[in-house]
Write a protein that holds these residues in place. Structure first.
Motif, PDB file in Angstrom:
ATOM      1  N   LYS A   1      53.157  66.141  65.431  1.00 45.86           N
ATOM      2  CA  LYS A   1      52.616  66.370  66.773  1.00 45.86           C
ATOM      3  C   LYS A   1      51.095  66.495  66.743  1.00 45.86           C
ATOM      4  O   LYS A   1      50.386  65.834  67.485  1.00 45.86           O
ATOM      5  N   GLU A   2      50.618  67.379  65.887  1.00 46.02           N
ATOM      6  CA  GLU A   2      49.180  67.577  65.779  1.00 46.02           C
ATOM      7  C   GLU A   2      48.794  67.707  64.315  1.00 46.02           C
ATOM      8  O   GLU A   2      49.418  68.445  63.562  1.00 46.02           O
ATOM      9  N   SER A   3      47.760  66.981  63.929  1.00 44.02           N
ATOM     10  CA  SER A   3      47.224  67.092  62.577  1.00 44.02           C
ATOM     11  C   SER A   3      45.769  66.660  62.630  1.00 44.02           C
ATOM     12  O   SER A   3      45.432  65.676  63.306  1.00 44.02           O
ATOM     13  N   TYR A   4      44.931  67.384  61.926  1.00 41.04           N
ATOM     14  CA  TYR A   4      43.493  67.162  62.061  1.00 41.04           C
ATOM     15  C   TYR A   4      42.878  66.705  60.732  1.00 41.04           C
ATOM     16  O   TYR A   4      43.381  67.027  59.654  1.00 41.04           O
ATOM     17  N   PHE A   5      41.797  65.964  60.861  1.00 49.24           N
ATOM     18  CA  PHE A   5      41.033  65.547  59.689  1.00 49.24           C
ATOM     19  C   PHE A   5      39.560  65.556  60.056  1.00 49.24           C
ATOM     20  O   PHE A   5      39.182  65.516  61.231  1.00 49.24           O
ATOM     21  N   LEU A   6      38.720  65.581  59.031  1.00 50.22           N
ATOM     22  CA  LEU A   6      37.280  65.636  59.241  1.00 50.22           C
ATOM     23  C   LEU A   6      36.711  64.228  59.186  1.00 50.22           C
ATOM     24  O   LEU A   6      36.887  63.517  58.197  1.00 50.22           O
ATOM     25  N   GLY A   7      36.045  63.805  60.264  1.00 46.35           N
ATOM     26  CA  GLY A   7      35.495  62.456  60.309  1.00 46.35           C
ATOM     27  C   GLY A   7      34.543  62.268  61.462  1.00 46.35           C
ATOM     28  O   GLY A   7      34.305  63.174  62.273  1.00 46.35           O
TER      29      GLY A   7
ATOM     30  N   ILE B   1      44.117  59.884  54.631  1.00 51.69           N
ATOM     31  CA  ILE B   1      42.929  60.714  54.802  1.00 51.69           C
ATOM     32  C   ILE B   1      43.303  62.162  54.538  1.00 51.69           C
ATOM     33  O   ILE B   1      44.343  62.630  55.016  1.00 51.69           O
ATOM     34  N   PRO B   2      42.479  62.921  53.816  1.00 54.59           N
ATOM     35  CA  PRO B   2      42.781  64.339  53.579  1.00 54.59           C
ATOM     36  C   PRO B   2      42.856  65.119  54.894  1.00 54.59           C
ATOM     37  O   PRO B   2      42.011  64.961  55.768  1.00 54.59           O
TER      38      PRO B   2
ATOM     39  N   LYS C   1      48.055  64.914  53.086  1.00 47.52           N
ATOM     40  CA  LYS C   1      47.235  63.777  53.518  1.00 47.52           C
ATOM     41  C   LYS C   1      47.866  63.139  54.745  1.00 47.52           C
ATOM     42  O   LYS C   1      49.080  62.966  54.816  1.00 47.52           O
ATOM     43  N   ILE C   2      47.039  62.801  55.709  1.00 43.89           N
ATOM     44  CA  ILE C   2      47.492  62.100  56.906  1.00 43.89           C
ATOM     45  C   ILE C   2      47.577  60.618  56.598  1.00 43.89           C
ATOM     46  O   ILE C   2      46.657  60.042  56.008  1.00 43.89           O
ATOM     47  N   THR C   3      48.699  59.996  56.974  1.00 44.00           N
ATOM     48  CA  THR C   3      48.852  58.554  56.760  1.00 44.00           C
ATOM     49  C   THR C   3      48.993  57.845  58.096  1.00 44.00           C
ATOM     50  O   THR C   3      49.737  58.282  58.967  1.00 44.00           O
ATOM     51  N   ILE C   4      48.249  56.777  58.233  1.00 37.92           N
ATOM     52  CA  ILE C   4      48.298  55.944  59.443  1.00 37.92           C
ATOM     53  C   ILE C   4      48.669  54.535  59.009  1.00 37.92           C
ATOM     54  O   ILE C   4      47.946  53.922  58.216  1.00 37.92           O
ATOM     55  N   GLN C   5      49.776  54.029  59.520  1.00 36.65           N
ATOM     56  CA  GLN C   5      50.227  52.687  59.163  1.00 36.65           C
ATOM     57  C   GLN C   5      50.072  51.739  60.337  1.00 36.65           C
ATOM     58  O   GLN C   5      50.425  52.063  61.468  1.00 36.65           O
ATOM     59  N   LEU C   6      49.509  50.564  60.066  1.00 32.10           N
ATOM     60  CA  LEU C   6      49.433  49.480  61.034  1.00 32.10           C
ATOM     61  C   LEU C   6      50.206  48.305  60.456  1.00 32.10           C
ATOM     62  O   LEU C   6      49.822  47.760  59.406  1.00 32.10           O
TER      63      LEU C   6
END
Length: 421
Positions: A302-308, A410-411, A344-349
């Motif tokens: 639902k919610e997860s944050y990363f620094l960027g 991404i961490p 680690k957050i993973t984003i798949q395309l």
């Protein structure tokens, strides 16, 4: 024989340290390093004498002395000279006077004859010259011993000759190794410099070519606008096409600058991954519909944050999404999946487009490598650069004619609300 090998080992040991540390050390520390390692080599050689005949120590102490002087300069030479004298005095015995005469003679030759011109000599001259020097010094040492103590006539000839030969040969071998390492390092630096120049020239030529194309097209349309009798509808069409080409040129330059400029000073903030991915998916929807591509989204968190940096992260996803859509020439489906694995957050395309071979995957992120007819490769390059700047990574899986999956890792960072809780 055992102590001879130990002497040779500890003569060659500083050369190995020279290879590892000296070449890549700041210039202000180089002489300190040389003086230290060659001092240790001298002391060890004097501790493991090849033989001790009637108070005279036979060892290879003068080889590290000469090497340190020739490659470290006059200050190192003087320092090593005192190291030899002080330690020989500490050992004791009448042989100290022989060591004083030998080392003083060597120091004078080094300071006034060899060191000032040594680097101008050829390799052959350096090897033969240093071998002759050490051989002569060894002979002078033996003659001095006989003059002062009269034991040379009683010493085995094999012992004396082997000492002279071993010292000369080890000296020549040491100089050869040092010069070889210096030459290899020089060639390595030159090759690295040439590669940088080659890459720079290729990139400059590629950018020039890519930017020149839209400018040439724009120039042609402007020339057509000067022709008499053109109706307003054609004028508007030509102007629109000219603006599109100028926008393409600007996009190429922007992508290049985004890759080239450093990322150290960019502003970072906590970003909600689901919100940002959802925004990009909605933003790309109209473009996808034009290409007969549908977009689906799956959020397993639902919610997860990363620094960027928000602007750059959105640019990264937009570039990859646009490439995925354009890879499905006959329409298809683009899937966004967001998950979390091992903090680690993973984003798949994932797309079901033309796909890529393993060779093409290996070249992804290289400037101006592209599978598209009108592409520049800068979009993918920028995406890789942005993810790397956020301490993340991109993995690619693809099969020809089956599709491609880009996975961004991404961490994860803790949000402000989580900290307060």
């Amino acid at each position: 024989m055992e102590n001879l090998l130990i002497n040779i080992l500890f003569v060659l040991l500083p050369i190995l340290i020279f290879q590892i540390f000296y070449i890549n050390t700041d210039s202000k520390y180089k002489n300190i390093l040389l003086a230290t390692v060659f001092s240790i080599s001298i002391i060890i050689c004097m501790n493991f004498t090849i033989t001790n005949y009637e108070g005279h120590f036979f060892d290879l102490r003068y080889i590290p002395f000469v090497l340190g002087a020739l490659y470290g300069g006059k200050k190192v030479a003087i320092f090593l000279y005192f190291v030899i004298l002080v330690y020989r005095f500490y050992i004791g015995g009448e042989g100290f006077y022989i060591a004083f005469i030998d080392s003083t003679l060597l120091l004078i030759i080094l300071l006034f004859l060899l060191i000032p011109k040594y680097q101008t000599y050829s390799l052959k001259t350096k090897i033969s010259g240093t071998m002759a020097l050490l051989g002569i010094v060894a002979i002078i040492s033996l003659i001095t011993c006989h003059t002062l103590f009269g034991f040379i006539l009683h010493a085995p000839i094999v012992l004396l000759s082997s000492f002279v030969v071993a010292q000369a040969l080890t000296m020549g071998l040491s100089v050869y190794f040092l010069e070889y390492l210096i030459t290899m390092d020089t060639m390595k630096k030159q090759l690295y410099h040439n590669e940088k120049l080659k890459s720079l020239s290729e990139m400059a030529a590629s950018i020039s070519h890519e930017v020149r194309n839209p400018l040439t097209v724009t120039r042609g349309f402007i020339q057509l606008l000067k022709s008499p009798g053109i109706d307003d509808e054609k004028k508007i069409t030509y102007l629109d096409l000219s603006l599109q080409e100028l926008d393409r040129a600007e996009s190429i330059i922007t992508d290049y600058l985004t890759f080239a400029k450093p990322h150290e000073n960019i502003e970072l903030e906590l970003l909600n991954v689901t919100a940002e991915v959802n925004y990009v998916a909605n933003l790309m929807e109209p473009y996808a519909l034009m290409q007969n591509v549908s977009i689906t989204k799956e959020f397993f968190i639902k919610e997860s944050y990363f620094l960027g940096n928000k602007k750059q992260f959105l640019q990264c996803l937009i570039n990859l999404s646009k490439n995925a859509i354009e890879a499905m020439q006959n329409g298809g489906k683009l899937e966004f999946k967001v998950n979390k694995e091992n903090e680690k957050i993973t984003i798949q395309l994932t797309d079901n487009g033309v796909g890529m071979s393993s060779e093409q995957i290996g070249r992804l992120g290289v400037p101006f490598f592209t599978n598209k007819e009108k592409g520049t490769g800068l979009g993918t390059m920028v995406a890789f650069s942005i993810v790397k700047a956020m301490k993340g990574e991109i993995k690619v899986k693809s099969r020809v004619n089956e599709g491609t999956t880009f996975t961004i890792s991404i961490p994860e960072s803790v949000s402000t609300s989580d900290k307060e809780d």
